[in-house]
Write an enzyme that holds these catalytic residues in place. Structure first.
Site, short mmCIF file in Angstrom:
data_model
loop_
_atom_site.label_atom_id
_atom_site.label_comp_id
_atom_site.label_asym_id
_atom_site.label_seq_id
_atom_site.Cartn_x
_atom_site.Cartn_y
_atom_site.Cartn_z
N GLY A 77 -13.72 -7.50 57.52
CA GLY A 77 -12.57 -7.89 56.71
C GLY A 77 -12.46 -9.40 56.67
O GLY A 77 -13.43 -10.13 56.89
N GLU B 28 -17.32 -8.80 61.23
CA GLU B 28 -18.03 -9.11 59.98
C GLU B 28 -16.98 -9.66 59.02
O GLU B 28 -16.16 -8.90 58.50
CB GLU B 28 -18.66 -7.84 59.39
CG GLU B 28 -19.75 -7.23 60.24
CD GLU B 28 -21.02 -8.05 60.28
OE1 GLU B 28 -21.20 -8.93 59.40
OE2 GLU B 28 -21.83 -7.85 61.19
N CYS C 204 -18.54 -9.76 50.25
CA CYS C 204 -18.45 -10.81 51.27
C CYS C 204 -19.60 -11.80 51.14
O CYS C 204 -19.45 -12.98 51.38
CB CYS C 204 -18.46 -10.18 52.65
SG CYS C 204 -19.86 -9.07 52.89
N GLY D 81 -9.63 -11.12 61.24
CA GLY D 81 -10.64 -11.10 62.31
C GLY D 81 -10.19 -11.94 63.50
O GLY D 81 -10.36 -11.54 64.67
N LYS E 120 -10.23 3.35 61.37
CA LYS E 120 -9.18 3.06 60.38
C LYS E 120 -9.77 2.42 59.14
O LYS E 120 -10.23 1.28 59.17
CB LYS E 120 -8.14 2.09 60.96
CG LYS E 120 -6.97 1.92 60.01
CD LYS E 120 -6.20 0.64 60.23
CE LYS E 120 -6.31 -0.36 59.11
NZ LYS E 120 -6.08 0.09 57.76
#
Ligand code: NAD
Length: 493
Positions: free
Chosen positions: A231, A253, A287, A236, A178
């Protein structure tokens, strides 16, 4: 307008409800595509397809390593043929400058090639043992985990998909994937390539839609053996909670708020340029951005002056015309970032430059934010503590090395960090003190397939890329062979 569909069991399919979602070009605000907006039922169909592929038809899983490597190389070759279109797609969908999108496509191609190589390399260990039951020969075998659910964000659409798909497929798993509904288009192209390359039906399944419906169904399914997610830390955490249901393996992550410590013995011009890359690359939607910039007080004024001048010279525009900085991914993201700018001002940081939307010329309808620098920030400010995910640098002056290290580690995150100094011993000393998974010394942001990627603390669990990234998608089985057959006389006293 063409509808982008799900890819389930080797065929393209609309969502069962017929619902669709719009994809917006953030440089113009225009709708550029429609995608399926899938439901729990669509997701379960994809999971059932992956399960059949892994446990019943076993076509992908049963291929030997060389055959899987050949397929990954074929996929890489097809991506190479479509390099320009893949890059343009990410720029249109995400807004990033074209040269950055081209770099992402090249990295993605290399990632498939890297795992094609790794899956044919020798693996496992052997040992001879005897712990009282007679001599044994013992060895390990790596096996695929099974059905892997994979969920990605919008900031590096093609690359984040590849970092997950290449190792999972190299290991022989079947996948339900996804992408973010903000930027799904290059991942749809990648699945078109899988189809063209001849991936067996059911081995790769794509479900387009929201996190609440598709993502949550994947993470909580009893039929998914592993979920990997890139994300925000908040999502998470909810994925980890969902995954507890069947104790599926989890890879996370997550977010970051990484420090960049700049000592007065650095190369000042180099440090300024790397600080810009660490803050403004991909519009700051990275990130591992190192936008918490700690500058030694002795060079603080000179650093800020140079950073301001170079930042104000940056070009802003539609990513297709290759500016230094493009639009943020969406109106929501732009408003979120501008909200942080207001917080920074209200909490007393000094706005050096930027700090507002950019609407000149072709940018009028897009979601552009001027590259922004805040100076004289302190540890307790919201803009220093929270991940902004936009082009906002926060400068905090420091006096001693110990003070800089303490402030750098004063965060719930632990993804990355940067140290700028020409003193090698100091660089290593500080690097060892920073509690984070990725450290750069006199540079910032370069990433390699060969090196493990991931965070400490609330920045994640596990590693992507490198040999560690392959091992995440494998189970390890120990096999013990008795070297002498026949009774060992255990019950004869
Ligand atoms: P996000 O957490 O909002 O969404 C990520 C994905 O999760 C999307 O596909 C989304 O649809 C899905 N999702 C949302 N709610 C869900 C739920 N309840 N269950 C399952 N899935 C759900 O993140 P984003 O805004 O797309 O991306 C930005 C974030 O990603 C930042 O925090 C950034 O630091 C992080 N990120 C981390 C890395 C890394 O390698 N550590 C890399 C890139 C981005």
């Amino acid at each position: 307008m063409e509808l982008k569909k799900n890819y389930i069991d080797g065929a393209w399919a609309e969502s069962v409800t017929g619902r669709t979602q719009e994809v917006i070009n953030p440089a113009t605000g225009e709708i550029i595509a429609l995608t399926a907006d899938s439901s729990e039922e669509d997701t379960n169909r994809a999971i059932a397809s992956a399960k059949r592929s892994f446990y019943v038809t076993r076509e992908w899983r049963n291929l030997n390593g060389q055959a899987r490597a050949d397929m990954l190389l074929n996929i890489a070759a097809l991506m190479d043929q479509k390099r320009a279109l893949l890059a343009q797609t990410d720029t249109l969908d995400n807004g990033k400058p074209l040269r950055e999108a081209e770099g992402d496509v090249d990295d993605a191609i290399h990632c498939f090639r890297y795992y094609a190589g790794l899956v044919t390399a020798p693996s496992g260990v052997t040992y001879d043992v005897n712990d009282g039951f007679g001599p044994m020969h013992s060895y390990t075998v790596a096996e695929p985990v099974g059905v892997c659910g994979q969920i990605t964000p919008w900031n590096y659409p093609l690359l984040m998909s590849t970092w997950k798909l290449a190792p999972a497929l190299a290991a022989g798993n079947s996948v339900v994937f996804k992408p973010s509904s903000n930027c799904p288009l290059s991942t749809v192209m990648l699945f078109e390539i899988f189809h063209e390359a001849g991936m067996p039906a059911g081995s790769v399944n794509l479900v387009l839609g929201s996190g609440g419906a598709v993502g949550h169904t994947i993470a909580s399914s009893m039929d998914v053996d592993m979920v990997t997610f890139t994300g925000s830390t908040k999502v998470g955490q909810s994925i980890a909670a969902d995954a507890v249901k069947n104790l599926k393996k989890v890879g996370l992550e997550l977010g970051g708020k990484s420090p960049n410590i700049i000592f007065d013995d650095c190369d000042l011009d180099g440090a300024v340029e790397w600080a810009m890359i660490g803050t403004f690359f991909n519009q700051g939607q990275v990130c591992s951005a190192c936008a918490r910039i700690y500058v030694q007080d002795t060079i603080h004024d000179a650093f800020v002056e140079k950073l301001k001048a170079k930042t104000e010279a940056m070009t802003i525009g539609n990513g297709l015309s290759n500016p230094d900085i493009g639009p943020l991914v969406s109106k929501d993201q732009m408003e979120k970032v501008l909200g942080y700018v207001e917080k920074g001002k209200a909490e007393g940081a000094t706005l050096v430059t930027g700090g507002c939307r950019y609407t000149e010329g072709e940018c009028a309808g897009g979601f552009f934010v001027k590259p922004t620098i805040f100076d004289n920030c302190t540890q307790n400010m919201t803009i220093v503590r929270e991940e902004i995910f936009g082009p906002v640098a926060c400068i905090v002056p420091f006096h001693t090395e110990a003070e800089a290290v303490e402030m750098a580690n004063d965060t719930e995150y632990g993804l990355a960090g940067t140290v700028c100094t020409k003193d090698g011993a100091k660089a290593i000393r500080v690097m060892k003190e920073i509690r984070a998974g990725i450290l750069w010394i006199n540079c910032c942001q370069p990433t390699f397939n060969q090196a493990p990627w991931g965070g400490y603390k609330m920045s994640g669990i596990g590693r992507e890329l490198s040999v560690h990234g392959l091992e995440e998608y494998q189970e390890v089985k120990q096999v013990n062979i008795a070297l002498e057959t026949g009774p060992i006389g255990w019950y004869e006293h």
